[in-house]
Motif scaffolding. Structure first.
Motif, mmCIF file in Angstrom:
data_model
loop_
_atom_site.group_PDB
_atom_site.id
_atom_site.type_symbol
_atom_site.label_atom_id
_atom_site.label_comp_id
_atom_site.label_asym_id
_atom_site.label_seq_id
_atom_site.Cartn_x
_atom_site.Cartn_y
_atom_site.Cartn_z
ATOM 1 N N ARG A 232 0.835 -1.205 0.000
ATOM 2 C CA ARG A 232 0.000 0.000 0.000
ATOM 3 C C ARG A 232 0.872 1.260 0.000
ATOM 4 O O ARG A 232 0.644 2.194 -0.766
ATOM 5 N N ASP A 233 1.880 1.288 0.864
ATOM 6 C CA ASP A 233 2.759 2.449 0.938
ATOM 7 C C ASP A 233 3.560 2.640 -0.341
ATOM 8 O O ASP A 233 3.831 3.772 -0.747
ATOM 9 N N SER A 234 3.946 1.536 -0.984
ATOM 10 C CA SER A 234 4.684 1.633 -2.255
ATOM 11 C C SER A 234 3.811 2.261 -3.332
ATOM 12 O O SER A 234 4.278 3.119 -4.097
ATOM 13 N N LYS A 235 2.549 1.846 -3.386
ATOM 14 C CA LYS A 235 1.633 2.444 -4.371
ATOM 15 C C LYS A 235 1.450 3.929 -4.099
ATOM 16 O O LYS A 235 1.450 4.750 -5.022
ATOM 17 N N ARG A 236 1.289 4.284 -2.828
ATOM 18 C CA ARG A 236 1.126 5.688 -2.463
ATOM 19 C C ARG A 236 2.381 6.491 -2.828
ATOM 20 O O ARG A 236 2.281 7.622 -3.309
ATOM 21 N N ALA A 237 3.554 5.907 -2.642
ATOM 22 C CA ALA A 237 4.810 6.595 -2.974
ATOM 23 C C ALA A 237 4.881 6.907 -4.465
ATOM 24 O O ALA A 237 5.285 8.002 -4.864
ATOM 25 N N VAL A 238 4.473 5.958 -5.282
ATOM 26 C CA VAL A 238 4.495 6.163 -6.733
ATOM 27 C C VAL A 238 3.510 7.256 -7.132
ATOM 28 O O VAL A 238 3.814 8.122 -7.966
ATOM 29 N N VAL A 239 2.331 7.256 -6.524
ATOM 30 C CA VAL A 239 1.321 8.284 -6.822
ATOM 31 C C VAL A 239 1.827 9.665 -6.420
ATOM 32 O O VAL A 239 1.673 10.636 -7.167
ATOM 33 N N ILE A 240 2.467 9.757 -5.270
ATOM 34 C CA ILE A 240 3.003 11.052 -4.825
ATOM 35 C C ILE A 240 4.090 11.529 -5.782
ATOM 36 O O ILE A 240 4.125 12.708 -6.134
ATOM 37 N N ALA A 241 4.967 10.624 -6.212
ATOM 38 C CA ALA A 241 6.021 11.015 -7.160
ATOM 39 C C ALA A 241 5.417 11.496 -8.474
ATOM 40 O O ALA A 241 5.920 12.433 -9.082
ATOM 41 N N ARG A 242 4.326 10.873 -8.889
ATOM 42 C CA ARG A 242 3.678 11.245 -10.148
ATOM 43 C C ARG A 242 2.899 12.548 -10.021
ATOM 44 O O ARG A 242 2.986 13.420 -10.881
ATOM 45 N N ASP A 243 2.135 12.701 -8.930
ATOM 46 C CA ASP A 243 1.189 13.807 -8.825
ATOM 47 C C ASP A 243 1.716 15.035 -8.083
ATOM 48 O O ASP A 243 1.210 16.132 -8.284
ATOM 49 N N PHE A 244 2.697 14.853 -7.208
ATOM 50 C CA PHE A 244 3.177 15.956 -6.378
ATOM 51 C C PHE A 244 4.710 15.995 -6.336
ATOM 52 O O PHE A 244 5.306 15.963 -5.257
ATOM 53 N N PRO A 245 5.371 16.067 -7.491
ATOM 54 C CA PRO A 245 6.839 15.954 -7.503
ATOM 55 C C PRO A 245 7.558 17.068 -6.743
ATOM 56 O O PRO A 245 8.539 16.797 -6.034
ATOM 57 N N LYS A 246 7.083 18.294 -6.852
ATOM 58 C CA LYS A 246 7.764 19.393 -6.155
ATOM 59 C C LYS A 246 7.595 19.301 -4.649
ATOM 60 O O LYS A 246 8.527 19.554 -3.881
ATOM 61 N N LEU A 247 6.410 18.928 -4.214
ATOM 62 C CA LEU A 247 6.154 18.741 -2.790
ATOM 63 C C LEU A 247 7.000 17.588 -2.250
ATOM 64 O O LEU A 247 7.569 17.675 -1.158
ATOM 65 N N LEU A 248 7.123 16.537 -3.030
ATOM 66 C CA LEU A 248 7.953 15.397 -2.641
ATOM 67 C C LEU A 248 9.404 15.811 -2.512
ATOM 68 O O LEU A 248 10.073 15.463 -1.534
ATOM 69 N N LEU A 249 9.903 16.566 -3.475
ATOM 70 C CA LEU A 249 11.296 17.006 -3.414
ATOM 71 C C LEU A 249 11.549 17.847 -2.168
ATOM 72 O O LEU A 249 12.564 17.663 -1.483
ATOM 73 N N LEU A 250 10.635 18.725 -1.841
ATOM 74 C CA LEU A 250 10.774 19.544 -0.639
ATOM 75 C C LEU A 250 10.870 18.663 0.606
ATOM 76 O O LEU A 250 11.715 18.886 1.479
ATOM 77 N N SER A 251 10.037 17.640 0.673
ATOM 78 C CA SER A 251 10.063 16.733 1.812
ATOM 79 C C SER A 251 11.343 15.900 1.833
ATOM 80 O O SER A 251 11.943 15.691 2.895
ATOM 81 N N SER B 138 11.820 3.669 -0.439
ATOM 82 C CA SER B 138 11.749 3.689 1.027
ATOM 83 C C SER B 138 11.752 5.119 1.548
ATOM 84 O O SER B 138 11.009 5.447 2.475
ATOM 85 N N ARG B 139 12.566 5.971 0.964
ATOM 86 C CA ARG B 139 12.599 7.375 1.383
ATOM 87 C C ARG B 139 11.278 8.059 1.083
ATOM 88 O O ARG B 139 10.766 8.840 1.897
ATOM 89 N N VAL B 140 10.733 7.790 -0.101
ATOM 90 C CA VAL B 140 9.467 8.415 -0.481
ATOM 91 C C VAL B 140 8.341 7.914 0.418
ATOM 92 O O VAL B 140 7.453 8.680 0.800
ATOM 93 N N ILE B 141 8.382 6.639 0.789
ATOM 94 C CA ILE B 141 7.378 6.114 1.718
ATOM 95 C C ILE B 141 7.450 6.871 3.034
ATOM 96 O O ILE B 141 6.428 7.279 3.586
ATOM 97 N N LEU B 142 8.652 7.071 3.549
ATOM 98 C CA LEU B 142 8.782 7.830 4.796
ATOM 99 C C LEU B 142 8.217 9.234 4.627
ATOM 100 O O LEU B 142 7.462 9.717 5.472
ATOM 101 N N CYS B 143 8.577 9.887 3.533
ATOM 102 C CA CYS B 143 8.084 11.246 3.288
ATOM 103 C C CYS B 143 6.566 11.281 3.142
ATOM 104 O O CYS B 143 5.921 12.266 3.510
#
Length: 166
Positions: free
Chosen positions: A82-101, A130-135
């Motif tokens: 579940r967290d892996s799927k969420r990480a991929v969605v965040i990378a796709r939909d919110f890349p700038k917010l992810l980078l900030l985190s 793993s890093r994106v999941i934490l973020c």
């Protein structure tokens, strides 16, 4: 002479500290992981213990231990998926917010000048995932707020279709 700690610019200490400090993302993940999987473990354990008493007539201890272990491990696997799927969605939909985190949570790995990771990079690189999941644990409230505002804008648009956007 030989290098001493005072000769070091502190990089080694900062690197070591960044790996072991309990950053907010790590704390949120650990709390979520333990909370969810403790419940899974107990639920499976109680069912297994009851089955041991009433169906197998062998008592509850061993079935509870085996089933609670299964529950914990299954919960961990499902949480990873579940967290892996969420990480991929965040990378796709919110890349700038992810980078900030990523820059806030992992400043040594994602410093100034870094670019947001792509969806494909997050899918293929387990360390990055793993890093994106934490973020994602820190980003969830922000993303919920963004989605809430988007919904409000859509409702406003449908409620007042003749109103012009400013």
């Amino acid at each position: 002479g030989s290098p001493t700690m005072s000769d070091d610019d502190g990089g080694a200490i900062r690197t070591l500290w960044s790996q072991f400090k309990m950053a907010p993302a790590r704390a949120l993940f650990v709390g979520s992981f333990l909370g969810q999987n403790l419940l899974n473990s107990l639920a499976f354990g109680f069912v297994g213990g009851s089955a041991g008493i009433y169906l197998l007539n062998i008592g509850s201890v061993l079935p509870f231990m085996v089933c609670s272990s299964i529950g914990f491990n299954l919960g961990a696997v499902f949480q990873w998926r579940r967290d892996s799927k969420r990480a991929v969605v965040i990378a796709r939909d919110f890349p700038k917010l992810l980078l900030l985190s990523l820059q806030a949570e992992f400043p040594l790995e994602h410093g100034p000048g870094s670019v947001p990771p792509t969806k494909d990079e997050v899918e293929k690189d387990i360390r990055l995932r793993s890093r994106v999941i934490l973020c994602s644990y820190v980003l969830s409230p922000c993303i919920e707020e963004i989605n809430r505002r988007r919904r409000e804008a859509m409702v406003e648009h449908y409620a007042y279709p003749d109103r012009q956007e400013v």
